[in-house]
Motif scaffolding. Sequence first.
Motif: not given
Length: 324
Positions: A154-178
């Motif tokens: 990600x780039x210049x994401x705030x905490x809640x935005x990071x959390x939502x994106x990571x949860x969406x990736x995890x829900x699809x069993x995808x690698x997390x944003x590193x």
Amino acid sequence: MNGRAAPDTAQAHPPAPDLGRLGLGTWLFGWETPADEARTLMKRALDHGITYFDTANNYGSGESERIVGAFVKGIREEVLVGTKVFAPFGPDEKDRGLSARAVHRAVDGCLRRLGTDCIDLLHLHRPDPSVAEEETAAALGDLISAGKICQVATSTFRGPQIDRMQRALRARSLPPAVLDQAPYSLLERTVERVAADSLRSWDMRLTAWSPLGEGLLTGKYAHPRAEGRLLRWGDEHRQRLHSGIGAASRLGAVADAHGLTLPQLALGWLASRPLVSTVLIGARTSDQLATYVEGIGTPLPPGCEEEIDRIVPPGTSLLQHYHT
């Protein structure tokens, strides 16, 4: 294949890439930095052991990606290339943002301009509140499966935005944003307040951009006849100059008192931050590049951090980079 092999999502997720202490930002390539000067700068960066090159689909209207791609063509396995999607890339109003359509089309354009078939690190350049994270994650999963991207950031994401994106990736069993690429300097400490907890929670690294505060931490704007983009680029940048120049002057006095230059203080402080894994530099000349290389290894003398915190307390923003 011109890039690194994309990860198999059925297997264990790959570790975050080691970008090194310094990465070369190329946002000025193709407009303020001509192609020949850019190639010289990239050669000098390699001489200093810098092997990560950071670009984006909108830098120089795509010219930055073309310059970087042409340069790394013969050394593709020796370097890492990161690019970004979000910014407009076509005349259609849908040719922007993080919708599935936009992400797919933007990545295809990035691959074409870079002359590669796999992007090592794809950043979501900014959050897109108009698109559900699940839609973006689905597109990223398709691109990973197709071998077009290796890892996501990600780039210049705030905490809640990071959390939502990571949860969406995890829900699809995808690698997390590193990692997240965030503005971070002595004059821009917002990340400590708005994203640090999420970065730690998700075990993400941080790549710091604008480490010298758009040039304010070089000391050059202290001179009456100073020149620089903060004076050239309009009201928003002039406001950053006025907001930061006083603190930059006081930080310069701290540096002098400890026998350091202001860039040494700024870069040494940033390199010592626990969140920071890589400092992204926007040097335009070989001399500027040398300043970064020297400064990043500067140890902070005892007492420096307390003096810095009194001038610019943790979490403070004087440059408002999270609004860009």
